[in-house]
Design a protein around this motif. Structure first.
Motif, PDB file in Angstrom:
ATOM      1  N   THR A  26       0.809  -1.225   0.000  1.00 24.37           N
ATOM      2  CA  THR A  26       0.000   0.000   0.000  1.00 24.37           C
ATOM      3  C   THR A  26       0.842   1.275   0.000  1.00 24.37           C
ATOM      4  N   ALA A  27       2.166   1.143  -0.081  1.00 23.45           N
ATOM      5  CA  ALA A  27       3.050   2.312  -0.102  1.00 23.45           C
ATOM      6  C   ALA A  27       2.898   3.088  -1.406  1.00 23.45           C
ATOM      7  N   LYS A  28       2.906   4.421  -1.301  1.00 24.38           N
ATOM      8  CA  LYS A  28       2.837   5.294  -2.472  1.00 24.38           C
ATOM      9  C   LYS A  28       3.992   6.288  -2.423  1.00 24.38           C
ATOM     10  N   LYS A  29       4.501   6.644  -3.597  1.00 26.82           N
ATOM     11  CA  LYS A  29       5.603   7.599  -3.665  1.00 26.82           C
ATOM     12  C   LYS A  29       5.072   9.022  -3.483  1.00 26.82           C
ATOM     13  N   ILE A  30       5.704   9.777  -2.605  1.00 26.93           N
ATOM     14  CA  ILE A  30       5.312  11.167  -2.367  1.00 26.93           C
ATOM     15  C   ILE A  30       5.367  11.964  -3.664  1.00 26.93           C
ATOM     16  N   SER A  31       6.419  11.765  -4.447  1.00 29.84           N
ATOM     17  CA  SER A  31       6.632  12.584  -5.644  1.00 29.84           C
ATOM     18  C   SER A  31       5.586  12.341  -6.728  1.00 29.84           C
ATOM     19  N   ASP A  32       4.827  11.249  -6.630  1.00 32.61           N
ATOM     20  CA  ASP A  32       3.767  10.999  -7.610  1.00 32.61           C
ATOM     21  C   ASP A  32       2.505  11.804  -7.307  1.00 32.61           C
ATOM     22  N   TYR A  33       2.451  12.424  -6.133  1.00 35.79           N
ATOM     23  CA  TYR A  33       1.258  13.174  -5.728  1.00 35.79           C
ATOM     24  C   TYR A  33       1.593  14.637  -5.418  1.00 35.79           C
ATOM     25  N   TRP A  34       2.658  14.858  -4.653  1.00 34.68           N
ATOM     26  CA  TRP A  34       3.101  16.219  -4.344  1.00 34.68           C
ATOM     27  C   TRP A  34       4.508  16.382  -4.912  1.00 34.68           C
ATOM     28  N   ASN A  35       4.632  17.214  -5.938  1.00 34.06           N
ATOM     29  CA  ASN A  35       5.931  17.382  -6.578  1.00 34.06           C
ATOM     30  C   ASN A  35       6.104  18.839  -6.986  1.00 34.06           C
ATOM     31  N   PRO A  36       6.947  19.592  -6.278  1.00 37.99           N
ATOM     32  CA  PRO A  36       7.129  21.017  -6.610  1.00 37.99           C
ATOM     33  C   PRO A  36       7.776  21.228  -7.972  1.00 37.99           C
ATOM     34  N   ASN A  37       8.362  20.179  -8.527  1.00 37.72           N
ATOM     35  CA  ASN A  37       8.990  20.317  -9.833  1.00 37.72           C
ATOM     36  C   ASN A  37       7.990  20.128 -10.969  1.00 37.72           C
ATOM     37  N   ASN A  38       6.770  19.637 -10.620  1.00 40.32           N
ATOM     38  CA  ASN A  38       5.750  19.357 -11.633  1.00 40.32           C
ATOM     39  C   ASN A  38       6.325  18.537 -12.783  1.00 40.32           C
ATOM     40  N   ASN A  39       7.225  17.657 -12.431  1.00 39.05           N
ATOM     41  CA  ASN A  39       7.905  16.844 -13.445  1.00 39.05           C
ATOM     42  C   ASN A  39       8.192  15.488 -12.837  1.00 39.05           C
ATOM     43  N   SER A  40       7.548  14.468 -13.375  1.00 37.75           N
ATOM     44  CA  SER A  40       7.685  13.138 -12.806  1.00 37.75           C
ATOM     45  C   SER A  40       9.115  12.609 -12.880  1.00 37.75           C
ATOM     46  N   LYS A  41       9.930  13.183 -13.795  1.00 40.74           N
ATOM     47  CA  LYS A  41      11.314  12.736 -13.916  1.00 40.74           C
ATOM     48  C   LYS A  41      12.201  13.342 -12.835  1.00 40.74           C
ATOM     49  N   SER A  42      11.753  14.392 -12.195  1.00 38.96           N
ATOM     50  CA  SER A  42      12.509  15.037 -11.125  1.00 38.96           C
ATOM     51  C   SER A  42      11.790  14.777  -9.818  1.00 38.96           C
ATOM     52  N   LEU A  43      12.280  13.844  -9.049  1.00 36.87           N
ATOM     53  CA  LEU A  43      11.575  13.362  -7.875  1.00 36.87           C
ATOM     54  C   LEU A  43      11.650  14.345  -6.712  1.00 36.87           C
ATOM     55  N   PHE A  44      10.587  14.386  -5.943  1.00 41.01           N
ATOM     56  CA  PHE A  44      10.545  15.141  -4.695  1.00 41.01           C
ATOM     57  C   PHE A  44      10.745  14.131  -3.578  1.00 41.01           C
ATOM     58  N   LEU A  45      11.941  14.134  -2.997  1.00 37.94           N
ATOM     59  CA  LEU A  45      12.329  13.095  -2.057  1.00 37.94           C
ATOM     60  C   LEU A  45      12.075  13.503  -0.611  1.00 37.94           C
ATOM     61  N   GLY A  46      11.747  12.532   0.218  1.00 43.26           N
ATOM     62  CA  GLY A  46      11.595  12.750   1.643  1.00 43.26           C
ATOM     63  C   GLY A  46      12.953  12.747   2.324  1.00 43.26           C
ATOM     64  N   PRO A  47      12.972  12.803   3.641  1.00 48.48           N
ATOM     65  CA  PRO A  47      11.779  12.763   4.492  1.00 48.48           C
ATOM     66  C   PRO A  47      11.049  14.105   4.564  1.00 48.48           C
ATOM     67  N   ILE A  48       9.753  14.035   4.796  1.00 47.17           N
ATOM     68  CA  ILE A  48       8.924  15.208   5.040  1.00 47.17           C
ATOM     69  C   ILE A  48       8.875  15.417   6.552  1.00 47.17           C
ATOM     70  N   ASP A  49       9.375  16.548   7.009  1.00 44.67           N
ATOM     71  CA  ASP A  49       9.459  16.788   8.457  1.00 44.67           C
ATOM     72  C   ASP A  49       8.089  16.978   9.087  1.00 44.67           C
ATOM     73  N   ALA A  50       7.173  17.639   8.381  1.00 47.07           N
ATOM     74  CA  ALA A  50       5.838  17.905   8.919  1.00 47.07           C
ATOM     75  C   ALA A  50       4.902  18.198   7.758  1.00 47.07           C
ATOM     76  N   ALA A  51       3.605  18.015   7.989  1.00 53.00           N
ATOM     77  CA  ALA A  51       2.623  18.229   6.927  1.00 53.00           C
ATOM     78  C   ALA A  51       1.330  18.756   7.523  1.00 53.00           C
ATOM     79  N   LEU A  52       0.661  19.639   6.777  1.00 54.14           N
ATOM     80  CA  LEU A  52      -0.576  20.255   7.258  1.00 54.14           C
ATOM     81  C   LEU A  52      -1.462  20.608   6.076  1.00 54.14           C
ATOM     82  N   LYS A  53      -2.767  20.384   6.202  1.00 55.17           N
ATOM     83  CA  LYS A  53      -3.742  20.906   5.246  1.00 55.17           C
ATOM     84  C   LYS A  53      -4.694  21.811   5.999  1.00 55.17           C
ATOM     85  N   ASP A  54      -4.885  23.043   5.508  1.00 57.39           N
ATOM     86  CA  ASP A  54      -5.709  24.000   6.228  1.00 57.39           C
ATOM     87  C   ASP A  54      -7.149  23.992   5.705  1.00 57.39           C
TER      88      ASP A  54
END
Length: 295
Positions: free
Chosen positions: A60-88
């Motif tokens: 059930t593991a999913k890659k962070i970069s497939d959903y949240w990616n500041p590069n908007n480019n699947s070839k440029s991965l957004f790697l963890g670790p993510i220190d903290a996360a929040l949705k307002d």
């Protein structure tokens, strides 16, 4: 965008990219997505948690970069670790990585901000006291910032100028330091996670009415992660109880010959465990005895 991760190593996972949270000794961060789903992050992956229909395993593991990616480019991965996360409440998701906050609207990247007030944070928490009122807390080591309600996208760069840093012991003398993840669940409880432990506090008691009894520690695996006993039967531990024994004894460096002997662990001389904080060896022994006698 399903990404199945394969990993045959089911020993206690202390490295960056655990492929199953059911054998990890810590979580990087937790995100309440405010649509009924809650996600836990570890390394480059995330999983749904507090969901009785699924367990956070390699399937059930999913890659962070497939959903949240500041590069908007699947070839440029957004790697963890993510220190903290929040949705307002406005639908903005904030991912904290070192001293940078990445902002998304759903999964679309909006922008990033450098925050000079800290090099990184341990966790972030938003509590909802009512439909129209919430409070945000940021934790780092033994300190926290309390951020008053804002009804627009947060400007995190102002933290060092506007918000006062306070010691967590102002909340309660038994409040733990070095919290790995915090979040409010869908039943209005604040969950504090440190290592493989968690505590649950009613949101309306946080932070003004906490009592000593609220700091009861429990393991995250069954209640938070929904790890099944059958999962551990397929690992080197053979069962859940043996995994817990191995986790605790390995954590404190006991000899290998003691790791599979719960009674021996119970009888270890507690003179070596004279610590004053709530996460002491003595409490680990007591919890291990309770765990083995009630499960």
């Amino acid at each position: 965008m399903q990404n199945v991760v394969k990993d045959n190593d089911l020993t206690i996972c202390r490295h960056k990219n655990c492929h199953s949270l059911c054998v990890t000794d810590s979580i990087d961060s937790v995100l309440n997505y405010r649509n009924g789903s809650i996600y836990a992050f570890k390394g480059n992956f995330f999983w749904p948690i507090l969901d009785t229909s699924v367990s956070p395993t390699e399937q059930t593991a999913k890659k962070i970069s497939d959903y949240w990616n500041p590069n908007n480019n699947s070839k440029s991965l957004f790697l963890g670790p993510i220190d903290a996360a929040l949705k307002d409440d406005n639908g903005f998701t904030y991912l904290f990585k070192l001293n940078t906050v990445y902002t998304f609207k759903e999964f679309e990247f909006i922008g990033s901000q450098k925050v000079d007030a800290f090099k990184s944070i341990d966790s972030i928490l938003m509590t909802n006291f009512s439909k129209d009122y919430h409070m945000v807390y940021i934790f780092k080591d033994n300190n926290y910032w309390q951020i008053f309600p804002i009804y627009k996208m947060y400007n995190w760069t102002e933290m060092g100028d506007i918000y006062q840093k306070m010691n967590v012991k102002r909340i309660h003398r038994s409040f733990p330091v070095n919290i790995d993840a915090t979040f409010e669940d869908n039943d209005n409880n604040v969950i504090l996670i440190s290592g493989e432990n968690y505590m649950k506090i009613e949101s309306n008691k946080f932070t003004t009415a906490i009592q000593e009894s609220d700091f009861e520690m429990k393991f995250i695996y069954k209640d938070i992660l929904n790890c099944k006993k059958s999962f551990y039967n397929q690992t080197i531990y053979r069962n859940y109880d043996q995994f817990i024994v191995s986790l605790i004894t390995e954590k404190f460096g006991f000899p290998k010959q003691l790791r599979n002997e719960p009674l021996a662990v119970q009888c270890v001389d507690n003179q070596s465990a004279k610590q004053t904080n709530n996460w002491s060896k003595t409490l680990y022994y007591e919890r291990l005895i309770i765990h083995l006698s009630t499960n």
